[in-house]
Design a protein around this motif. Structure first.
Motif, short mmCIF file in Angstrom:
data_model
loop_
_atom_site.label_atom_id
_atom_site.label_comp_id
_atom_site.label_asym_id
_atom_site.label_seq_id
_atom_site.Cartn_x
_atom_site.Cartn_y
_atom_site.Cartn_z
N LEU A 352 -17.47 -12.35 6.89
CA LEU A 352 -17.51 -12.10 5.45
C LEU A 352 -16.10 -11.76 5.00
O LEU A 352 -15.35 -11.10 5.74
CB LEU A 352 -18.45 -10.93 5.11
N TYR A 353 -15.73 -12.17 3.80
CA TYR A 353 -14.35 -12.03 3.34
C TYR A 353 -14.31 -12.04 1.82
O TYR A 353 -15.27 -12.45 1.17
CB TYR A 353 -13.49 -13.18 3.89
N THR A 354 -13.20 -11.60 1.26
CA THR A 354 -12.99 -11.70 -0.18
C THR A 354 -12.01 -12.84 -0.48
O THR A 354 -11.39 -13.40 0.43
CB THR A 354 -12.46 -10.37 -0.75
N ASP A 355 -11.88 -13.18 -1.75
CA ASP A 355 -11.17 -14.42 -2.11
C ASP A 355 -9.68 -14.39 -1.79
O ASP A 355 -9.04 -15.44 -1.70
CB ASP A 355 -11.37 -14.76 -3.59
N GLY A 356 -9.11 -13.20 -1.59
CA GLY A 356 -7.70 -13.13 -1.22
C GLY A 356 -7.39 -13.85 0.08
O GLY A 356 -6.24 -14.28 0.29
N LEU A 357 -8.39 -14.03 0.94
CA LEU A 357 -8.17 -14.70 2.22
C LEU A 357 -8.01 -16.20 2.05
O LEU A 357 -7.26 -16.84 2.81
CB LEU A 357 -9.34 -14.42 3.17
N ILE A 358 -8.68 -16.80 1.06
CA ILE A 358 -8.73 -18.26 0.99
C ILE A 358 -8.16 -18.86 -0.28
O ILE A 358 -7.76 -20.02 -0.29
CB ILE A 358 -10.18 -18.77 1.16
N GLU A 359 -8.12 -18.11 -1.38
CA GLU A 359 -7.75 -18.71 -2.66
C GLU A 359 -6.25 -18.61 -2.91
O GLU A 359 -5.62 -17.58 -2.64
CB GLU A 359 -8.50 -18.04 -3.81
N ASP A 362 -2.45 -22.31 -6.77
CA ASP A 362 -1.95 -23.68 -6.94
C ASP A 362 -2.75 -24.70 -6.14
O ASP A 362 -2.30 -25.83 -5.97
CB ASP A 362 -0.48 -23.74 -6.52
N GLU A 363 -3.94 -24.34 -5.62
CA GLU A 363 -4.71 -25.29 -4.85
C GLU A 363 -6.20 -25.10 -5.08
O GLU A 363 -6.65 -24.03 -5.50
CB GLU A 363 -4.36 -25.21 -3.37
N ASP A 364 -6.99 -26.14 -4.76
CA ASP A 364 -8.44 -26.07 -4.89
C ASP A 364 -9.02 -25.16 -3.81
O ASP A 364 -8.48 -25.08 -2.71
CB ASP A 364 -9.02 -27.49 -4.75
N ILE A 365 -10.13 -24.49 -4.13
CA ILE A 365 -10.73 -23.57 -3.17
C ILE A 365 -11.18 -24.28 -1.90
O ILE A 365 -11.19 -23.69 -0.82
CB ILE A 365 -11.91 -22.81 -3.82
N ASP A 366 -11.52 -25.58 -2.01
CA ASP A 366 -11.93 -26.31 -0.81
C ASP A 366 -10.82 -26.38 0.22
O ASP A 366 -11.07 -26.44 1.43
CB ASP A 366 -12.38 -27.73 -1.19
N THR A 367 -9.57 -26.37 -0.24
CA THR A 367 -8.44 -26.37 0.69
C THR A 367 -8.42 -25.07 1.49
O THR A 367 -8.20 -25.07 2.71
CB THR A 367 -7.12 -26.54 -0.07
N GLY A 368 -8.66 -23.96 0.82
CA GLY A 368 -8.71 -22.67 1.51
C GLY A 368 -9.88 -22.58 2.47
O GLY A 368 -9.76 -22.03 3.58
N LEU A 369 -11.04 -23.12 2.08
CA LEU A 369 -12.20 -23.10 2.98
C LEU A 369 -11.96 -23.98 4.20
O LEU A 369 -12.38 -23.65 5.32
CB LEU A 369 -13.45 -23.57 2.22
N ALA A 370 -11.27 -25.11 4.01
CA ALA A 370 -10.94 -25.97 5.14
C ALA A 370 -9.98 -25.27 6.09
O ALA A 370 -10.10 -25.38 7.32
CB ALA A 370 -10.34 -27.28 4.64
N ARG A 371 -9.03 -24.52 5.54
CA ARG A 371 -8.08 -23.77 6.36
C ARG A 371 -8.83 -22.69 7.15
O ARG A 371 -8.54 -22.45 8.34
CB ARG A 371 -7.02 -23.17 5.46
N LEU A 372 -9.79 -22.04 6.52
CA LEU A 372 -10.60 -21.04 7.20
C LEU A 372 -11.43 -21.67 8.31
O LEU A 372 -11.52 -21.13 9.43
CB LEU A 372 -11.52 -20.33 6.19
N THR A 373 -12.05 -22.81 8.02
CA THR A 373 -12.85 -23.51 9.04
C THR A 373 -12.02 -23.84 10.26
O THR A 373 -12.45 -23.63 11.41
CB THR A 373 -13.44 -24.79 8.44
N LEU A 392 -6.09 -13.37 9.55
CA LEU A 392 -5.09 -12.88 8.61
C LEU A 392 -3.75 -13.56 8.83
O LEU A 392 -3.04 -13.90 7.87
CB LEU A 392 -4.94 -11.37 8.76
N THR A 393 -3.40 -13.79 10.09
CA THR A 393 -2.13 -14.46 10.40
C THR A 393 -2.14 -15.91 9.93
O THR A 393 -1.17 -16.41 9.35
CB THR A 393 -1.86 -14.41 11.92
N ASP A 394 -3.26 -16.60 10.18
CA ASP A 394 -3.35 -18.03 9.83
C ASP A 394 -3.45 -18.27 8.33
O ASP A 394 -2.92 -19.27 7.83
CB ASP A 394 -4.56 -18.67 10.52
N LEU A 395 -4.14 -17.40 7.62
CA LEU A 395 -4.49 -17.70 6.23
C LEU A 395 -3.66 -16.98 5.18
O LEU A 395 -3.50 -17.50 4.07
CB LEU A 395 -5.97 -17.41 5.98
#
Length: 412
Positions: A352-359, A362-373, A392-395
């Motif tokens: 579980l996470y908040t949007d600061g991890l993925i959003e 300047d980019e679509d949220i799907d890009t952040g979700l793909a990075r998380l995946t 945290l290091t990767d994202l």
């Protein structure tokens, strides 16, 4: 109509006005023709050199603060990813033909970040307008040199006064940040195991003094005979001390509701009703999950929050996004919230996470979700503590995030 072929390098060199590109380490990467001409430096004297090696501070002026101010502005642009417009600056320039001889100059600078493909600041666009002659001309036709000097000194003093005000504001924001973070830490539950199950929690504040607090996590042992507990994360819209106070009220209310509710949807229903009477709680997002070890099920409900990620032992990542409703207080009428259940296999992981991890703005949220995946798949065998640090290091940007981040990692 045929699309014209644009030589952007030629465009940059021909730009009217002084424009230079610097790396985040403040080394010149390029400078347009006006910058070279008006600064009295060739491209070879600029490119590859540290800015303050090329333009050092005037050693004969004990009150000089241009180097400090320019550096601080550029570092803010790198840290925040946002344009930084400076107050009028006096920054004297050494005569390249007569070392040791300095000419008084006034500048109006703007520093804008240039983002690379990874969303990080790759360059700083440094545009400066020289206003020395304008300041001198303000004395009026026929005015004495003394009058012009008085006007220059007054403008210079006003510029420094504005800079001092900005410095005091930043100091006040830093103090508020410190107090808000202290309160945030006191209101969040301490990391602890859930029975025999391993769980890791993280909170990372934003680098911006005004954008801290508001994100939370919660871990609750459910009062049943079975092996059940609840996890939650949430995000208050505001920031600072006010957001930390609202966060504390909502986290406590959801924690209490989970202990008496039949499921996560009912807990969020109760929280939504409570939030209507809490100033600043409007549009808060939250996600609640109930984990039942006896039935190997995760039941979840989301109030406008990014979906939790379920990582199966084989590395497959499934986002729990089939029970999402609007944020708290977003609807004028109260309607029951949806919930769904999925089964899990031991050895998997729930995140579980908040949007600061993925959003990123300047980019679509799907890009952040793909990075998380991708990160979850690569680190799926890591224990929760190691996985939390790896995420945290990767994202998160290496220069720090402009939004705070809460994270919960549970090994199933």
């Amino acid at each position: 109509m045929r699309k014209p072929q644009i030589d952007y390098e030629a465009v940059f060199r021909a730009l009217p006005g002084m424009v230079a590109l610097l790396t985040p380490d403040l080394v010149y990467a390029d400078a347009n023709e006006d910058f070279q001409r008006l600064s009295g430096r060739t491209r070879e004297q600029l490119v590859g050199h540290y800015i303050f090696d090329v333009f050092p501070e005037n050693p004969n002026d004990p009150a000089a603060a241009g180097m400090r101010d320019v550096k601080a502005s550029m570092m803010r642009a790198v840290a925040t990813g946002e344009r930084d417009t400076m107050a009028l600056q006096r920054y004297d320039i050494e005569d390249p033909q007569r070392p040791g001889h300095w000419h008084e100059h006034y500048w109006s600078p703007v520093n804008a970040p240039v983002l690379g493909p990874d969303g990080k600041v790759a360059l700083i666009a440094h545009r400066v307008e020289e206003v020395t002659e304008l300041i001198r001309a303000r004395g009026g036709t026929g005015s004495s040199d003394r009058q012009a000097r008085v006007l220059e000194a007054e403008l210079y003093t006003r510029a420094h006064e504005l800079q001092e005000v900005n410095d005091r504001l930043r100091q006040a924001h830093a103090r508020e940040r410190e107090v808000a973070l202290t309160l945030q830490a006191a209101l969040l539950p301490a990391p602890r195991p859930l029975g025999e199950h391993r769980v890791a929690v993280r909170y990372r504040p934003a680098i911006d003094a005004l954008n801290v607090c508001g994100d939370w996590y919660d871990l609750v042992d459910l009062p049943t005979d079975g092996d059940r507990f609840a996890l939650a994360v949430g995000d208050v819209v505001g920031h600072g001390l006010a957001a930390a106070c609202v966060m504390g009220q909502l986290r406590s209310a959801l924690s209490a509701a989970a202990r008496v509710a039949d499921g996560p949807a009912q807990a969020l229903d109760a929280l939504g009703l409570y939030a209507r009477f809490v100033e600043g709680a409007e549009s808060t997002t939250a996600v609640k999950t109930f984990v039942d070890w006896d039935s190997h099920t995760i039941t979840y409900s989301s109030a406008g929050h990014p979906p939790p990620a379920l990582v199966h032992p084989d590395g497959t990542v499934v986002f729990l996004d089939r029970a999402t409703d609007p944020p708290l207080g977003a609807r004028p009428e109260h309607l029951p919230r949806p919930q769904e259940s999925v089964t899990f296999t031991e050895g998997g992981t729930l995140v579980l996470y908040t949007d600061g991890l993925i959003e990123r703005r300047d980019e679509d949220i799907d890009t952040g979700l793909a990075r998380l995946t991708d990160s979850l798949t690569r680190h799926r065998r890591a224990d929760p503590e190691t996985l939390a640090d790896a995420l945290l290091t990767d994202l998160l940007p290496t220069t720090g995030s402009t939004d705070d981040t809460a994270l919960v990692v549970l090994r199933l």
